[in-house]
Scaffold this active site. Sequence first.
Site, PDB file in Angstrom:
ATOM      1  CB  ALA A 156      -0.929  -0.012   1.219  1.00  0.00           C
ATOM      2  CE1 TYR A 157       5.454   5.573   2.638  1.00  0.00           C
ATOM      3  CE2 TYR A 157       7.165   4.039   1.927  1.00  0.00           C
ATOM      4  CZ  TYR A 157       6.782   5.302   2.343  1.00  0.00           C
ATOM      5  OH  TYR A 157       7.729   6.296   2.451  1.00  0.00           O
ATOM      6  CB  ALA A 158       5.451   0.396  -2.695  1.00  0.00           C
ATOM      7  CB  SER A 160       0.737   5.876  -1.471  1.00  0.00           C
ATOM      8  OG  SER A 160       1.886   5.775  -0.642  1.00  0.00           O
ATOM      9  CE  LYS A 161       6.059   8.374   0.160  1.00  0.00           C
ATOM     10  NZ  LYS A 161       6.177   9.847   0.324  1.00  0.00           N
TER      11      LYS A 161
END
Length: 248
Positions: A156-158, A160-161
């Site tokens: 999820a973090y990657a 978003s980035k």
Amino acid sequence: MTEQTTTPRRVAIVTGGSRGIGREAAARLAADGFAVVVNYAGNRAEAESAVAAIAAAGGEALAFRADVADETAVSALFDRAEEAYGGVDVVVHAAGVMILAPLAETDLDVLDRMHRTNIRGTFVVNQQAARRLRRGGAVINVSTSMLALRLPGYGAYAASKGAVEAITMILAREMRGRDVTVNAVAPGPTATELFLDGKDEETIARMAAQPPLERLGTPEDIAEVVAFLAGPARWVNGQVLRANGGIV
């Protein structure tokens, strides 16, 4: 008699400037002669501490609270910078949220929270930067080398980035004719509170051993890249600089 002209002080807004990479970037830009607006989301004491440290080192800074995903608050942030210092030259968008879990176990409310800050926040801050930066300016977004590392738990973090990098690449081209550069810095594992939170010593040691330089990055390492993009790097544009010690 020769007439002397003075160069106006350059002005930077640093989102997420009260802690971690953002705080170190604010301090470095202030040391390089920028007047700095330290944006923060909620921790006023940390933001005022960052401003005090800059002032103690001979720099000039002020703190301003704004949720980066709130377009009215971000507009007010830019207004404050313009009122205090006359304009904005550099925007360092370091504000972000990182919550890790395997994709199958990721709470969708957590996903929405992370995407609101990391994606919408980047879009809102970059939108104001595109409208307001003076000629010769720079936008520097913070991405992550986790996009290339593809570690479990970072989905999820990657994701978003990945959106941060897409916004960066496209805005660089949309700024044609404005003499404004747009780049992203993608740190590898960096010893910030955000990164270290929840990790045991074994995990930290394993990640520190991965780069050929055999250590974690520091906020100062990333701030050095930010300073390069904010100042002398006028021919670097529409790029992602993976500041990770050679891990990928």
